[in-house]
Design a protein around this motif. Structure first.
Motif, short mmCIF file in Angstrom:
data_model
loop_
_atom_site.label_atom_id
_atom_site.label_comp_id
_atom_site.label_asym_id
_atom_site.label_seq_id
_atom_site.Cartn_x
_atom_site.Cartn_y
_atom_site.Cartn_z
N LYS A 323 7.99 -4.50 13.61
CA LYS A 323 7.92 -4.13 12.20
C LYS A 323 9.31 -4.14 11.56
O LYS A 323 9.50 -4.65 10.46
CB LYS A 323 7.30 -2.74 12.05
CG LYS A 323 7.38 -2.17 10.64
CD LYS A 323 6.10 -1.52 10.19
CE LYS A 323 6.19 -1.07 8.74
NZ LYS A 323 4.89 -0.80 8.15
N ASN A 395 11.48 14.26 10.09
CA ASN A 395 11.25 12.86 9.81
C ASN A 395 12.53 12.06 9.80
O ASN A 395 12.57 10.92 10.27
CB ASN A 395 10.52 12.71 8.47
CG ASN A 395 9.03 12.84 8.65
OD1 ASN A 395 8.44 12.13 9.45
ND2 ASN A 395 8.43 13.77 7.93
N GLN A 396 13.56 12.65 9.26
CA GLN A 396 14.83 11.93 9.28
C GLN A 396 15.33 11.79 10.71
O GLN A 396 15.87 10.75 11.09
CB GLN A 396 15.85 12.67 8.41
CG GLN A 396 15.43 12.70 6.95
CD GLN A 396 16.55 13.15 6.03
OE1 GLN A 396 17.73 12.90 6.29
NE2 GLN A 396 16.19 13.82 4.96
N ILE A 398 13.59 11.62 13.49
CA ILE A 398 12.87 10.64 14.30
C ILE A 398 13.21 9.21 13.88
O ILE A 398 13.34 8.33 14.72
CB ILE A 398 11.34 10.91 14.29
CG1 ILE A 398 10.64 10.07 15.36
CG2 ILE A 398 10.73 10.60 12.94
CD1 ILE A 398 10.97 10.46 16.77
N SER A 399 13.41 9.00 12.59
CA SER A 399 13.83 7.67 12.13
C SER A 399 15.15 7.27 12.78
O SER A 399 15.31 6.16 13.27
CB SER A 399 14.08 7.67 10.63
OG SER A 399 12.91 7.48 9.92
N TYR B 308 11.45 5.31 1.19
CA TYR B 308 11.09 4.75 2.48
C TYR B 308 12.04 5.22 3.58
O TYR B 308 11.61 5.56 4.68
CB TYR B 308 11.12 3.23 2.38
CG TYR B 308 10.44 2.53 3.54
CD1 TYR B 308 9.06 2.40 3.56
CD2 TYR B 308 11.19 2.02 4.59
CE1 TYR B 308 8.43 1.77 4.62
CE2 TYR B 308 10.56 1.39 5.64
CZ TYR B 308 9.19 1.27 5.66
OH TYR B 308 8.57 0.67 6.70
N LEU B 311 11.07 8.45 5.18
CA LEU B 311 9.67 8.65 5.54
C LEU B 311 9.48 9.00 7.01
O LEU B 311 8.43 9.49 7.41
CB LEU B 311 8.86 7.38 5.25
CG LEU B 311 8.18 7.30 3.91
CD1 LEU B 311 7.46 5.96 3.81
CD2 LEU B 311 7.19 8.43 3.70
N GLY B 312 10.51 8.71 7.81
CA GLY B 312 10.39 9.02 9.23
C GLY B 312 9.23 8.29 9.85
O GLY B 312 9.01 7.11 9.59
N ILE B 313 8.48 9.01 10.65
CA ILE B 313 7.42 8.39 11.41
C ILE B 313 6.34 7.81 10.50
O ILE B 313 5.60 6.90 10.90
CB ILE B 313 6.85 9.42 12.41
CG1 ILE B 313 6.11 8.73 13.53
CG2 ILE B 313 5.94 10.42 11.72
CD1 ILE B 313 7.00 7.91 14.41
N TYR B 314 6.28 8.29 9.28
CA TYR B 314 5.25 7.78 8.36
C TYR B 314 5.51 6.34 7.93
O TYR B 314 4.63 5.67 7.41
CB TYR B 314 5.12 8.71 7.15
CG TYR B 314 4.59 10.06 7.55
CD1 TYR B 314 3.23 10.26 7.76
CD2 TYR B 314 5.45 11.12 7.78
CE1 TYR B 314 2.74 11.49 8.17
CE2 TYR B 314 4.97 12.35 8.19
CZ TYR B 314 3.62 12.52 8.39
OH TYR B 314 3.14 13.73 8.82
N GLN B 315 6.74 5.88 8.17
CA GLN B 315 7.02 4.46 7.94
C GLN B 315 6.08 3.58 8.75
O GLN B 315 5.81 2.44 8.40
CB GLN B 315 8.45 4.13 8.37
CG GLN B 315 9.53 4.65 7.45
CD GLN B 315 10.91 4.44 8.05
OE1 GLN B 315 11.06 4.20 9.24
NE2 GLN B 315 11.93 4.54 7.21
N PHE B 316 5.65 4.14 9.88
CA PHE B 316 4.97 3.29 10.85
C PHE B 316 3.48 3.58 10.97
O PHE B 316 2.83 3.06 11.87
CB PHE B 316 5.61 3.50 12.22
CG PHE B 316 7.07 3.16 12.25
CD1 PHE B 316 7.50 1.84 12.21
CD2 PHE B 316 8.03 4.16 12.31
CE1 PHE B 316 8.84 1.53 12.24
CE2 PHE B 316 9.38 3.86 12.34
CZ PHE B 316 9.78 2.54 12.29
N ASP B 318 0.70 2.74 9.66
CA ASP B 318 -0.29 1.67 9.72
C ASP B 318 -0.34 1.03 11.10
O ASP B 318 -1.39 0.88 11.71
CB ASP B 318 -0.03 0.63 8.62
CG ASP B 318 1.41 0.16 8.62
OD1 ASP B 318 2.26 0.80 9.28
OD2 ASP B 318 1.70 -0.85 7.96
#
Lengths: 415, 415
Positions: A323, A395-396, A398-399, B308, B311-316, B318
């Motif tokens: 991705k 969230n930051q 983990i990114s 974006y 967004l952390g893990i929410y980026q992924f 999908d």
DNA sequence: ATTTTTTTTGTAAAATTAAACAAAGAAGGT
DNA sequence: ACCTTCTTTGTTTAATTTTACAAAAAAAAT
């Protein structure tokens, strides 16, 4: 050879039990005969004197694991595997073992089993030692017969196992039928284990493996096979409370023993999730192979992880990478930090990596980095400032973690 | 109408400056004329007496933001927007504003601008009030001319913006050329902002938006357009230290003002990463739309996230969902916990969710759950026991978090 | 060369978090 | 109805983490 005329064991015995009784009569001591994997084959009954270790062995039809471990540690078993002479074992109260003498049963250069003589009231003489050696010689043929019978069964089970692994058996009744014809009771839940060795597994090592697996008493191994450098096991997960914990212990123990006892190192163990449907063995196998492949990519990060369920974010690394690549996304914070590192040749990126890898634990991370905790605190404040990061926000974090690890992986690829 | 014969402003002026000077002469006070967005259009120069607010306005060619905010709060601007009568403003030292009188310039039901008269040494009489109203009437035509000129430019810029958003301008020179012909200096870095409204944006609201955007002084807005229920902005990111923090403040402020001043609620703001290449506007636009779509799926979890990058893990989500589905993977720990919850109707799953959402902070989570911290601790121990989880391991935590959120999302879909 | 800024480390106090117990209510099983 | 186990809460103490401040070394800027 030393077949003398007065060998009381130079006759045909109906069974190993008969031989055990005979030895017991001649030496006037209780006797047990085991195979190479310490499974009970026969024991004398005419004598009622015995010790707790022997009782446990007879009840369980195998030598208890802790007794085996102790005998390895203190050198008895290595000695038995290297000489045909009888070995005397001293009293070991902590595992319920009285004085005894053991001798190994040989065929060529291979040990087929052991004869144990418990010295309850007496101590064997030199002469009796040589009688014991003759008894061992006499036991050889019976053991060989057992072994060939076992080998045939093993061959059939191997074929069955590979059919399961490759998904060539879809039908439930067929699978159950196969299990029954091999006299294996299929557990209602199972896990598939794969041990990846550094080199192809030789016949010698195969024997060692077989020994360790059979002497293990934690898990019931339903099937096992070897595929070049991988050992594959199908293991029952029934009636085990903390399954993953137990599996973890088991695989670590196996790896440890292979190294400690046989000097075989660098084994990567992996086990699948718990399944209830034997049609999913193929799936379990692929799951295990995927874990092995991920562990190869991130050996440090996943060194204590042995199963897909516990891989965490590493379960997703392939798709995360994909991705990121297809989006050509760049982590802005890491970009800013990287620029700062370049300009001031500092190491904020590395600091951040360690900090996040240590789950945001300042003390652990500071230790890893060999700096004072206050130094790390200062750096984190700088990182927050320069990289516009808020460490309160999971969230930051983990990114950043993901992108750091992806970057690390990609840098590795470019070398 | 009240055009009287002794209207000193009933003549043709060359420019607004001329009108300003004339008003200043008639009323014997310094005068400034602004458009509806408080941008300076003209000011009288023959009088040297003035106050700090006026100086700042002239220097910056716009009324300072804090002055506008104060005039909104204290009711002057709402009053000017609702009546054609002059309004008196009291001295406000904290923002450097002396006594003054203002009147709005109308065309039909729309305010085109304002005339400000600073009462330095005198106070306007009733008669002078009515003169001021006449002056406002006289300014109308000049402002209309300006507006139509601006509208034409706006139309051209809209077309250009949409070409950028849809990726129909790939060539760099072409893009730069377009900017220049619109007399816009393209910043070297930019962010694309999208505000999603609950309903389609009406002409009235469009005016409010335009007002808020023009009076803002934090970000230079290069282009903006409206697409049914979305407001789209192209904003300069040059010379801003903590870009994301500033953008965050800006979008929140915008949303707050829309609600506070115009009663327009439920606006979801989103902004893109920082880009340097104007060929990537399409990309920035899609990035923003993706964030909007994720925010729709997880409104609670992402309510404080507007970009974006954060967004952390929410980026992924999908691809995570896709992978889980195609693997038909089941999180073993969650399964065990779910079974326990079902059997004992407890709420370990929910407890775990809140705990992880609060980034493993026991106090915060306990507060959220309305239980004693010890209770939460006890439950976590149970969860660790029952679900075979180790909360010291970040990988296990993230897996659980992901699978909990995926489960939540999927449950939503099934309703 | 010297001044300023950045970075590291140390110490101590303050604040927060974790652990250990005890008590009591709730739920489950017999 | 009774006993046992599970769950919640409160209190106290211990341990750990965070913060504040100061000193000094190192690096950068003037």
């Amino acid at each position: 050879m030393n077949y003398s005329l007065n060998d009381p064991f130079k006759m045909d015995f109906e069974s190993l039990e008969e031989l055990a009784e005979m030895i017991s009569q001649v030496l006037e001591c209780p006797v047990t005969i085991e195979d190479a994997n310490h499974r009970l084959l026969a024991y004398s009954t005419h004598d009622e004197r015995t010790d707790p270790a022997r009782i446990a062995t007879i009840i369980g039809r195998r030598v208890p694991e802790k007794v085996i471990n102790q005998l390895w540690k203190e050198g008895t078993i290595p000695a038995l595997l290297s000489t045909k002479e009888p070995i005397r074992v001293k009293n070991m109260d902590e595992i319920g073992l009285g004085h005894r003498v053991a001798v190994s049963i040989w065929k060529q250069e291979e040990v087929l089993g052991f004869i144990w003589v418990i010295e309850i009231d007496k101590t064997l003489t030199e002469e009796e030692y040589s009688l014991l050696k003759k008894a061992a010689e006499s036991a050889k043929n019976k053991l060989l017969q057992l072994q060939t019978r076992k080998n045939k069964k093993e061959e059939r089970s191997q074929e069955f196992f590979w059919k399961l692994l490759t998904g060539h058996l879809a039908n439930h009744e067929e699978i159950t039928g196969n299990f029954h014809s091999l006299q294996i009771t299929p557990a209602s839940s199972y896990s598939l284990l794969v041990f990846q060795f550094k080199h192809n597994i030789s016949g010698k090592i195969e024997q060692n493996i077989s020994y360790l697996l059979t002497t293990n008493q934690r898990f019931k191994i339903m099937l096992y096979t070897i595929d070049s450098n991988q050992l594959i096991l199908l293991v029952s997960a029934d009636n085990i409370r903390h399954t993953f914990e137990e599996l973890n212990y088991f695989v670590r123990q196996f790896v440890f023993n292979m190294s400690e006892r046989y000097g075989v190192n660098e084994i990567t163990p992996v086990y699948s999730s718990i399944y209830y449907d034997y049609g999913k063995i193929k799936h379990a196998y692929h799951e295990s192979l995927e874990v092995l492949s991920i562990k190869e990519k991130f050996p440090e990060e996943t060194k204590d992880i042995h199963t897909y369920q516990k891989l965490g974010i590493y379960q997703f690394f392939d798709i995360l990478l994909q991705k990121r690549k297809s989006n050509d996304f760049e982590n802005y914070s890491l970009k800013l930090l990287y620029q700062y590192d370049q300009k001031h040749n500092s190491n904020l990126i590395e600091t951040l990596d360690v900090f996040l890898t240590k789950d945001a634990n300042i003390n652990d991370a500071a230790k890893e980095l060999n700096v004072h905790a206050n130094t790390l605190n200062y750096r984190l404040k700088r990182i927050a400032e320069i990289g516009e990061v808020d460490f309160k926000d999971p969230n930051q974090k983990i990114s950043l973690y993901i992108d750091l690890k992806l970057r690390k992986y990609q840098n590795m690829q470019h070398l």
